[in-house]
Design a protein around this motif. Structure first.
Motif, short mmCIF file in Angstrom:
data_model
loop_
_atom_site.label_atom_id
_atom_site.label_comp_id
_atom_site.label_asym_id
_atom_site.label_seq_id
_atom_site.Cartn_x
_atom_site.Cartn_y
_atom_site.Cartn_z
N GLU A 99 0.82 -1.21 0.00
CA GLU A 99 0.00 0.00 0.00
C GLU A 99 0.86 1.26 0.00
N GLY A 100 1.96 1.22 0.71
CA GLY A 100 2.85 2.38 0.76
C GLY A 100 3.38 2.79 -0.60
N LYS A 101 3.47 1.83 -1.50
CA LYS A 101 3.96 2.15 -2.85
C LYS A 101 2.91 2.94 -3.63
N PHE A 102 1.65 2.52 -3.53
CA PHE A 102 0.59 3.30 -4.16
C PHE A 102 0.49 4.68 -3.51
N CYS A 103 0.65 4.70 -2.20
CA CYS A 103 0.59 5.98 -1.48
C CYS A 103 1.72 6.90 -1.89
N LYS A 104 2.86 6.34 -2.21
CA LYS A 104 4.00 7.15 -2.66
C LYS A 104 3.65 7.88 -3.95
N LEU A 105 2.99 7.17 -4.86
CA LEU A 105 2.58 7.78 -6.13
C LEU A 105 1.55 8.88 -5.89
N ASN A 106 0.54 8.56 -5.09
CA ASN A 106 -0.51 9.54 -4.85
C ASN A 106 -0.06 10.71 -3.98
N ALA A 107 0.96 10.48 -3.16
CA ALA A 107 1.54 11.59 -2.41
C ALA A 107 2.16 12.60 -3.36
N VAL A 108 2.87 12.12 -4.37
CA VAL A 108 3.47 13.01 -5.37
C VAL A 108 2.38 13.84 -6.05
N LEU A 109 1.32 13.17 -6.46
CA LEU A 109 0.25 13.86 -7.20
C LEU A 109 -0.47 14.88 -6.33
N THR A 110 -0.84 14.50 -5.11
CA THR A 110 -1.58 15.43 -4.24
C THR A 110 -0.68 16.55 -3.72
N PHE A 111 0.59 16.25 -3.52
CA PHE A 111 1.51 17.31 -3.08
C PHE A 111 1.73 18.31 -4.21
N LYS A 112 1.77 17.82 -5.44
CA LYS A 112 1.88 18.71 -6.59
C LYS A 112 0.68 19.65 -6.63
#
Length: 500
Positions: free
Chosen positions: A430-443
């Protein structure tokens, strides 16, 4: 409801049959004698024994009560340092190097209970009572959205005027708010509403589920029955087991994201940690799903009560760091929430041992976002806050430490909840998917809300994350890197709320 008095309403809250169904031979899962004996007997401070427990935790296995008691009884400072390091390592393994932010919204401070430590208690004459109407809730939400938040936890006192129908209406009002962002071409909205509310019946919890909540949060406060009885003299909250099984009923109602917690300072902190572990283990045993998050608020001063000054169980900063660390090792898959009750110094220190969620720009007075200009009023809120830093300020501090802020709510809309997310967390996927979505939401945040300085340091963190993602086999094998960059470019061009 029009003809029912407040007392009559309070007297019909508890459904005894919805407690009894979970009992085993008439007993609940908290055996105080057993907990006390384990804390007394599990004092093996042999370094190899403790290190074996730490290694088990690093394998993302839930610890046994004996193992947790052994960690709580460690006296060797070197071992504690190893445990602090292990907590940080486990957090990175399961959740990567991200922090999730949220904001609380207090909708009402009307309450029928008599909790001796709480400013909301019904017999506190100093508290100024108020319940927000739907327009006021939308106004408060707009202020929170303007900070850049995407997650909110709504908080209610237990009272007929803030019953399940009011809760559902207020949650819909929060979701209805959509506002253009101050920077860029984006818009802001709350994409996930969590709920902190009193225990309720399974039937009412179904209504809560249907309105689209994220996590349902109920803290037991203290797992010691005698202390619980003393501190909760009347009201529905005086029933220990009604509260103890609140989250079991939520599971039966279909709410599969649950949050437990204890209020540290009411009783011995080691006992409360053990209570939380037994709670997590019983949820796993009965439903196959442990808590999504664990919270560990410390008792703070409140209006109309001297309890904070009188209690002998206050937890000092060193003990606080230890209890958070043990929770991280004991239930390695779960999220840990550290709130703005704590001072900036404590939060900055303790977050390093494995916390995953924090709040920022926090106001807990009813109407406190839009009306109080950031000031705290003891007679208008449940307790006093220690950290009132803004979201932007905290994001900047974390970014300078190479920590990425996440506003991700994707898992809840992709079906990664309950047993699905637990399996992904325990498998460190799950942390791997969260890593991707963290990038997108932080952007999104950097484009729409960040100050110029925060945007500069934030962009550096994002680039570091993208570089890592581009070099990790998992993302290449599943074609996720290319999809990430496609979505990233869409956000740069003004599209919002895209997720993997």
């Amino acid at each position: 409801m029009a003809t029912m008095s407040v007392n009559e309403w309070a007297n019909q809250v508890i459904k005894q049959s919805q407690i009894d169904k979970y009992l085993i031979n008439g007993k609940d899962f908290i055996n105080e004698k057993e907990i006390s004996e384990k804390l007394k007997l599990c004092k093996n401070n042999d370094k190899n024994y403790i290190r074996n427990i730490i290694e088990k935790s690093k394998s993302i296995e839930t610890l046994t009560p004996d193992e947790v008691a052994s960690l709580l009884n460690v006296t060797d400072n070197d071992l504690w340092e190893e445990m602090y390091e292990a907590g940080a390592e486990i957090k990175r393994k399961v959740y990567d190097n991200r922090i999730v932010f949220f904001a609380p919204l207090y909708c009402s401070n009307l309450c029928v209970n008599g909790c001796k430590y709480c400013g909301f208690r019904t017999n506190n004459k100093e508290e100024k009572r108020r319940i927000l109407n739907m327009d006021e809730i939308k106004k408060e939400t707009e202020f929170v959205v303007d900070e850049g938040h995407k997650r909110m936890i709504v908080v209610y006192g237990e009272h007929p005027l803030s019953d399940i129908d009011y809760m559902c209406e207020s949650i819909k009002a929060v979701y209805d708010v959509k506002k253009k962002s101050p920077n860029g071409n984006g818009y802001g909205n709350i994409r996930r509403v969590n709920v902190n509310a009193a225990p309720m019946s399974t039937e009412d919890l179904v209504k809560l589920k249907n309105v689209g909540i994220g996590t349902y949060q109920v803290f037991q406060e203290t797992y010691n029955r005698n202390i619980y009885k003393e501190l909760h003299p009347f009201g529905p909250k005086s029933d220990y087991r009604w509260r103890l099984y609140a989250l079991h009923r939520a599971m039966d109602a279909g709410i599969d994201d649950l949050a437990i917690g204890a209020l540290f300072g009411l009783y011995d902190w080691k006992f409360e940690v053990m209570g939380l572990i037994y709670h997590a283990l019983d949820l796993e045993k009965q439903f196959g799903i442990g808590p999504h998050t664990i919270s560990f608020p410390r008792l703070m001063p409140a209006s109309g009560t001297s309890f904070f000054s009188d209690t002998k169980y206050l937890v000092n900063n060193d003990e606080f760091k230890k209890l958070v660390t043990v929770l991280r090792l004991a239930v390695p898959y779960t999220g840990l929430i550290i709130t703005a009750r704590e001072s900036p110094e404590v939060r900055d220190e303790v977050i390093n041992v494995g916390c995953t969620q924090i709040d920022a720009s926090t106001r807990i007075g009813v109407g406190g976002y839009s009306e109080n200009n950031g000031k705290q009023y003891k007679e208008k809120q449940q307790f006093m806050l220690g950290d009132t830093r803004s979201l932007d300020e905290m994001i900047k501090i974390l970014a300078k430490k190479d920590t990425i802020t996440s506003f991700c709510t994707a898992g809840y809309r992709c079906g990664r909840t309950g047993d699905k997310i637990m399996g992904l967390l325990k498998g460190c996927v799950e942390g791997k998917f969260c890593k991707l979505n963290a990038v997108l939401t932080f952007k999104e945040y950097l484009e729409d809300y960040a100050s110029p300085e925060t945007k500069i340091v934030g962009e550096k963190v994002i680039q570091k994350e993208i570089d890592e993602i581009s070099n990790l086999p998992f993302f290449k094998e599943h074609g996720l890197y290319n999809k990430l960059m496609d979505y990233y470019n869409k956000i740069s061009k003004g599209e919002r709320d895209v997720y993997l």
